[in-house]
Scaffold this motif. Structure first.
Motif, short mmCIF file in Angstrom:
data_model
loop_
_atom_site.label_atom_id
_atom_site.label_comp_id
_atom_site.label_asym_id
_atom_site.label_seq_id
_atom_site.Cartn_x
_atom_site.Cartn_y
_atom_site.Cartn_z
N ILE A 1 1.04 -1.14 -0.06
CA ILE A 1 0.14 0.23 -0.03
C ILE A 1 0.87 1.18 0.00
CG2 ILE A 1 -1.79 1.22 1.21
CD1 ILE A 1 -2.76 -1.31 2.49
N THR A 2 0.85 2.08 -0.87
CA THR A 2 1.47 3.24 -1.13
C THR A 2 0.58 4.47 -1.00
OG1 THR A 2 3.16 2.00 -2.76
CG2 THR A 2 3.32 4.50 -2.62
N LEU A 3 1.04 5.42 -0.04
CA LEU A 3 0.30 6.53 0.14
C LEU A 3 0.93 7.81 0.11
CD1 LEU A 3 -1.51 5.55 3.37
CD2 LEU A 3 -2.42 5.14 1.05
N GLU A 4 0.46 8.81 -0.55
CA GLU A 4 1.00 10.21 -0.51
C GLU A 4 0.22 11.04 0.45
OE1 GLU A 4 3.89 12.66 -1.29
OE2 GLU A 4 3.91 10.55 -2.40
N LEU A 5 0.70 11.54 1.53
CA LEU A 5 0.03 11.92 2.39
C LEU A 5 0.48 13.62 2.65
CD1 LEU A 5 0.56 9.28 5.28
CD2 LEU A 5 -1.41 9.63 3.83
N ASP A 6 -0.54 14.46 3.44
CA ASP A 6 -0.21 15.68 3.68
C ASP A 6 0.88 15.56 4.91
OD1 ASP A 6 -1.94 17.13 2.07
OD2 ASP A 6 -3.64 17.09 3.34
N ASP A 7 1.53 16.47 4.83
CA ASP A 7 2.76 16.54 6.18
C ASP A 7 1.81 16.53 7.62
OD1 ASP A 7 4.79 16.63 4.47
OD2 ASP A 7 4.92 18.73 4.37
N GLY A 8 2.21 15.63 8.25
CA GLY A 8 1.68 15.33 9.83
C GLY A 8 0.48 14.51 9.63
N ALA A 9 -0.10 14.14 8.64
CA ALA A 9 -1.25 13.40 8.53
C ALA A 9 -1.06 12.03 9.12
CB ALA A 9 -1.78 13.16 7.18
N ASN A 10 -1.98 11.40 10.18
CA ASN A 10 -1.82 10.25 10.88
C ASN A 10 -3.08 9.42 10.39
OD1 ASN A 10 -1.10 8.38 12.62
ND2 ASN A 10 -1.19 9.29 14.32
N VAL A 11 -2.79 8.60 9.31
CA VAL A 11 -3.90 7.83 9.10
C VAL A 11 -3.90 6.25 9.08
CG1 VAL A 11 -4.77 9.52 7.30
CG2 VAL A 11 -2.96 7.76 6.67
N GLU A 12 -2.83 5.98 9.79
CA GLU A 12 -2.25 4.42 9.80
C GLU A 12 -3.21 3.37 10.62
OE1 GLU A 12 1.23 1.48 11.52
OE2 GLU A 12 1.63 3.70 11.42
N GLU A 13 -4.07 4.16 11.61
CA GLU A 13 -5.25 3.14 12.24
C GLU A 13 -6.29 3.23 11.39
OE1 GLU A 13 -5.19 1.26 14.90
OE2 GLU A 13 -2.73 1.61 14.70
N SER A 14 -6.57 4.14 10.77
CA SER A 14 -7.83 4.18 9.56
C SER A 14 -7.55 3.52 8.57
CB SER A 14 -8.12 5.76 9.38
OG SER A 14 -8.38 6.42 10.42
N VAL A 15 -6.46 3.40 7.94
CA VAL A 15 -6.01 2.53 6.94
C VAL A 15 -6.20 1.13 7.27
CG1 VAL A 15 -3.96 1.79 5.28
CG2 VAL A 15 -4.43 4.39 5.48
N LYS A 16 -5.48 0.65 8.66
CA LYS A 16 -5.59 -0.68 8.90
C LYS A 16 -6.96 -1.23 9.23
CE LYS A 16 -1.16 -0.89 10.96
NZ LYS A 16 -0.37 -1.26 12.31
N LYS A 17 -8.06 -0.40 9.59
CA LYS A 17 -9.31 -0.49 9.83
C LYS A 17 -10.06 -0.70 8.61
CE LYS A 17 -13.26 1.10 12.65
NZ LYS A 17 -13.97 2.39 13.25
N ILE A 18 -9.92 -0.14 7.37
CA ILE A 18 -10.36 -0.21 6.25
C ILE A 18 -9.96 -1.45 5.80
CG2 ILE A 18 -10.54 0.67 3.85
CD1 ILE A 18 -10.20 3.74 5.00
N CYS A 19 -8.74 -1.79 5.63
CA CYS A 19 -8.29 -3.01 4.97
C CYS A 19 -8.87 -4.35 5.89
CB CYS A 19 -6.73 -2.93 5.06
SG CYS A 19 -6.18 -1.86 4.10
N LYS A 20 -8.93 -4.36 7.13
CA LYS A 20 -9.32 -5.34 7.89
C LYS A 20 -10.91 -5.54 7.50
CE LYS A 20 -5.70 -7.15 10.03
NZ LYS A 20 -5.39 -8.32 10.12
N LYS A 21 -11.61 -4.66 7.36
CA LYS A 21 -13.01 -4.63 7.22
C LYS A 21 -13.18 -5.32 5.68
CE LYS A 21 -16.30 -1.35 5.64
NZ LYS A 21 -16.85 -0.23 5.49
N ILE A 22 -12.52 -5.03 4.69
CA ILE A 22 -12.43 -5.59 3.52
C ILE A 22 -11.87 -6.91 3.25
CG2 ILE A 22 -11.85 -5.12 0.84
CD1 ILE A 22 -12.39 -1.98 1.67
N GLU A 23 -10.62 -6.94 3.90
CA GLU A 23 -10.02 -8.35 3.67
C GLU A 23 -9.61 -8.70 5.16
OE1 GLU A 23 -9.01 -11.21 1.81
OE2 GLU A 23 -8.47 -9.95 0.19
N PRO A 24 -10.28 -9.57 5.99
CA PRO A 24 -10.02 -9.74 7.51
C PRO A 24 -8.80 -10.57 7.66
CG PRO A 24 -12.33 -10.19 6.68
CD PRO A 24 -11.69 -9.95 5.47
#
Length: 69
Positions: A41-64
């Motif tokens: 998974i490759t992300l381009e983020l705004d500086d200071g963006a903290n999305v790791e937990e949200s990304v993991k949650k999305i992924c686990k919901k789709i592919e447990p």
């Protein structure tokens, strides 16, 4: 800022596309790419963006069974 996550057990290209669409909607995400072939998974983020937990949650919901390395 670029962030790359290596994953395991991403077993479906369709699921990868769904994850990509959902992750791209998160605040602070400028672009998202989920690769079924390279298991990354490759992300381009705004500086200071903290999305790791949200990304993991999305992924686990789709592919447990998917795991982040």
């Amino acid at each position: 800022m670029k962030k790359i996550y290596r994953v395991e057990n991403l077993e479906c290209a369709n699921c990868a596309a769904k994850m990509e669409r959902e992750i791209a909607k998160l605040d602070g995400v400028l672009s998202a790419s989920v690769s079924f072939i390279s298991q990354k998974i490759t992300l381009e983020l705004d500086d200071g963006a903290n999305v790791e937990e949200s990304v993991k949650k999305i992924c686990k919901k789709i592919e447990p069974d998917m795991r982040f390395k």
